[in-house]
Motif scaffolding. Structure first.
Motif, PDB file in Angstrom:
ATOM      1  N   ASP A  29       0.838  -1.194   0.000  1.00 18.24           N
ATOM      2  CA  ASP A  29       0.000   0.000   0.000  1.00 18.24           C
ATOM      3  C   ASP A  29       0.879   1.254   0.000  1.00 18.24           C
ATOM      4  O   ASP A  29       0.648   2.166  -0.769  1.00 18.24           O
ATOM      5  CB  ASP A  29      -0.920  -0.002   1.227  1.00 18.24           C
ATOM      6  N   HIS A  30       1.879   1.258   0.881  1.00 17.73           N
ATOM      7  CA  HIS A  30       2.789   2.402   0.881  1.00 17.73           C
ATOM      8  C   HIS A  30       4.103   2.077   1.566  1.00 17.73           C
ATOM      9  O   HIS A  30       4.205   1.123   2.333  1.00 17.73           O
ATOM     10  CB  HIS A  30       2.151   3.630   1.548  1.00 17.73           C
ATOM     11  N   VAL A  31       5.101   2.877   1.235  1.00 18.62           N
ATOM     12  CA  VAL A  31       6.363   2.874   1.958  1.00 18.62           C
ATOM     13  C   VAL A  31       6.388   4.174   2.747  1.00 18.62           C
ATOM     14  O   VAL A  31       6.195   5.256   2.181  1.00 18.62           O
ATOM     15  CB  VAL A  31       7.562   2.796   0.990  1.00 18.62           C
ATOM     16  N   GLY A  32       6.554   4.062   4.070  1.00 23.13           N
ATOM     17  CA  GLY A  32       6.563   5.239   4.946  1.00 23.13           C
ATOM     18  C   GLY A  32       7.988   5.739   5.117  1.00 23.13           C
ATOM     19  O   GLY A  32       8.882   4.968   5.486  1.00 23.13           O
ATOM     20  N   ILE A  33       8.203   7.014   4.853  1.00 24.38           N
ATOM     21  CA  ILE A  33       9.552   7.591   4.887  1.00 24.38           C
ATOM     22  C   ILE A  33       9.579   8.755   5.870  1.00 24.38           C
ATOM     23  O   ILE A  33       8.757   9.679   5.777  1.00 24.38           O
ATOM     24  CB  ILE A  33       9.956   8.045   3.466  1.00 24.38           C
ATOM     25  N   ALA A  34      10.489   8.662   6.830  1.00 26.78           N
ATOM     26  CA  ALA A  34      10.605   9.696   7.871  1.00 26.78           C
ATOM     27  C   ALA A  34      11.473  10.840   7.365  1.00 26.78           C
ATOM     28  O   ALA A  34      12.537  10.612   6.771  1.00 26.78           O
ATOM     29  CB  ALA A  34      11.222   9.091   9.132  1.00 26.78           C
ATOM     30  N   CYS A  35      11.015  12.068   7.595  1.00 28.24           N
ATOM     31  CA  CYS A  35      11.817  13.220   7.174  1.00 28.24           C
ATOM     32  C   CYS A  35      11.657  14.367   8.173  1.00 28.24           C
ATOM     33  O   CYS A  35      10.724  14.398   8.969  1.00 28.24           O
ATOM     34  CB  CYS A  35      11.420  13.661   5.767  1.00 28.24           C
ATOM     35  N   HIS A  36      12.595  15.308   8.102  1.00 24.00           N
ATOM     36  CA  HIS A  36      12.550  16.473   8.997  1.00 24.00           C
ATOM     37  C   HIS A  36      11.618  17.554   8.463  1.00 24.00           C
ATOM     38  O   HIS A  36      11.000  18.274   9.229  1.00 24.00           O
ATOM     39  CB  HIS A  36      13.962  17.067   9.164  1.00 24.00           C
ATOM     40  N   ASN A  37      11.561  17.677   7.131  1.00 19.55           N
ATOM     41  CA  ASN A  37      10.798  18.779   6.534  1.00 19.55           C
ATOM     42  C   ASN A  37       9.903  18.250   5.421  1.00 19.55           C
ATOM     43  O   ASN A  37      10.360  17.945   4.317  1.00 19.55           O
ATOM     44  CB  ASN A  37      11.768  19.837   6.006  1.00 19.55           C
ATOM     45  N   LEU A  38       8.622  18.119   5.729  1.00 22.11           N
ATOM     46  CA  LEU A  38       7.665  17.493   4.808  1.00 22.11           C
ATOM     47  C   LEU A  38       7.598  18.224   3.468  1.00 22.11           C
ATOM     48  O   LEU A  38       7.667  17.596   2.407  1.00 22.11           O
ATOM     49  CB  LEU A  38       6.282  17.459   5.467  1.00 22.11           C
ATOM     50  N   GLU A  39       7.461  19.546   3.510  1.00 18.74           N
ATOM     51  CA  GLU A  39       7.286  20.289   2.249  1.00 18.74           C
ATOM     52  C   GLU A  39       8.510  20.167   1.352  1.00 18.74           C
ATOM     53  O   GLU A  39       8.383  20.012   0.143  1.00 18.74           O
ATOM     54  CB  GLU A  39       6.952  21.766   2.530  1.00 18.74           C
ATOM     55  N   GLU A  40       9.702  20.180   1.962  1.00 17.22           N
ATOM     56  CA  GLU A  40      10.935  20.000   1.178  1.00 17.22           C
ATOM     57  C   GLU A  40      10.963  18.630   0.513  1.00 17.22           C
ATOM     58  O   GLU A  40      11.347  18.486  -0.644  1.00 17.22           O
ATOM     59  CB  GLU A  40      12.129  20.086   2.119  1.00 17.22           C
ATOM     60  N   LYS A  41      10.570  17.597   1.275  1.00 14.05           N
ATOM     61  CA  LYS A  41      10.626  16.228   0.749  1.00 14.05           C
ATOM     62  C   LYS A  41       9.551  16.014  -0.321  1.00 14.05           C
ATOM     63  O   LYS A  41       9.790  15.320  -1.312  1.00 14.05           O
ATOM     64  CB  LYS A  41      10.454  15.224   1.902  1.00 14.05           C
ATOM     65  N   ILE A  42       8.385  16.635  -0.160  1.00 12.15           N
ATOM     66  CA  ILE A  42       7.352  16.556  -1.203  1.00 12.15           C
ATOM     67  C   ILE A  42       7.906  17.154  -2.497  1.00 12.15           C
ATOM     68  O   ILE A  42       7.792  16.544  -3.576  1.00 12.15           O
ATOM     69  CB  ILE A  42       6.075  17.325  -0.772  1.00 12.15           C
ATOM     70  N   ALA A  43       8.524  18.313  -2.391  1.00 16.17           N
ATOM     71  CA  ALA A  43       9.072  18.975  -3.592  1.00 16.17           C
ATOM     72  C   ALA A  43      10.102  18.080  -4.267  1.00 16.17           C
ATOM     73  O   ALA A  43      10.157  17.978  -5.504  1.00 16.17           O
ATOM     74  CB  ALA A  43       9.692  20.323  -3.205  1.00 16.17           C
TER      75      ALA A  43
END
Ligand code: CMX
Ligand code: CO
Length: 140
Positions: free
Chosen positions: A6-20
């Motif tokens: 269904d999905h791979v969950g990826i941890a990040c510090h800054n969501l908007e940066e990682k979306i971009a």
């Protein structure tokens, strides 16, 4: 029992940066942005593909506070793959069957996940070091 990834969950510090990053490098599109207080995350689902048993996504996760599962993971291990979510048809039945095999259930009962799904986690120590999530998508 497992219908799809269904999905791979990826941890990040800054969501908007990682979306971009995922938009520009892989051409993925955000289909949902949510805050899940119970899970302690701000998150986005990016659609990857549709299959015969449902869709697959990348789930980007930013902790709401340091003292949350994703906050502790980031402090210990840094950014990266946090968990894998598998689609199942009947999450209550899947939990019962998996629990009966001795795998520790973090969630005895399903909780609320992204986009109206029911979700439950299995303990990574009983799944070879992989935090594993079961996902039952909402009926359409
Ligand atoms: N993958 C693999 N192992 C992990 C892990 C992960 N994501 N997170 C923690 N662990 C390991 C740790 O390395 C640690 O092992 P050691 O004792 O050998 O160091 C052990 O599990 C306990 O870790 P901890 O630092 O005490 O971390 P927590 O208190 O956060 O407990 C866990 C771990 C899995 C029980 C907790 O993170 C949890 O309940 N997770 C499920 C909920 C969740 O992750 N929600 C966010 C996502 C929401 C969503 O997908 O919608
Ligand atoms: Co997830």
């Amino acid at each position: 029992m497992l219908l799809r990834i269904d999905h791979v969950g990826i941890a990040c510090h800054n969501l908007e940066e990682k979306i971009a990053f995922y938009e520009s490098v892989f051409g993925l599109k955000v289909v949902s942005r949510e805050i899940n207080e119970e899970q302690g995350v701000r998150e986005a689902m990016l659609h990857v593909t549709d299959g015969p048993h449902g869709a697959s996504y990348v789930q980007l996760l930013e902790p709401l506070h340091p003292d949350t599962p994703v906050g502790r993971f980031l402090a210990k291990r840094g950014e990266g793959v946090h968990h894998i979510g598998y689609g199942v048809a009947d999450i209550a039945k899947a939990l019962e069957e998996i629990g009966a095999k001795g795998v520790r259930l973090i969630d005895q009962r399903p909780r609320h996940g992204s986009m109206g799904a029911s979700i439950a986690f299995l303990h990574p120590k009983d799944v070879g070091g992989v935090l594993t999530e079961l996902v039952e998508a909402p009926r359409r």
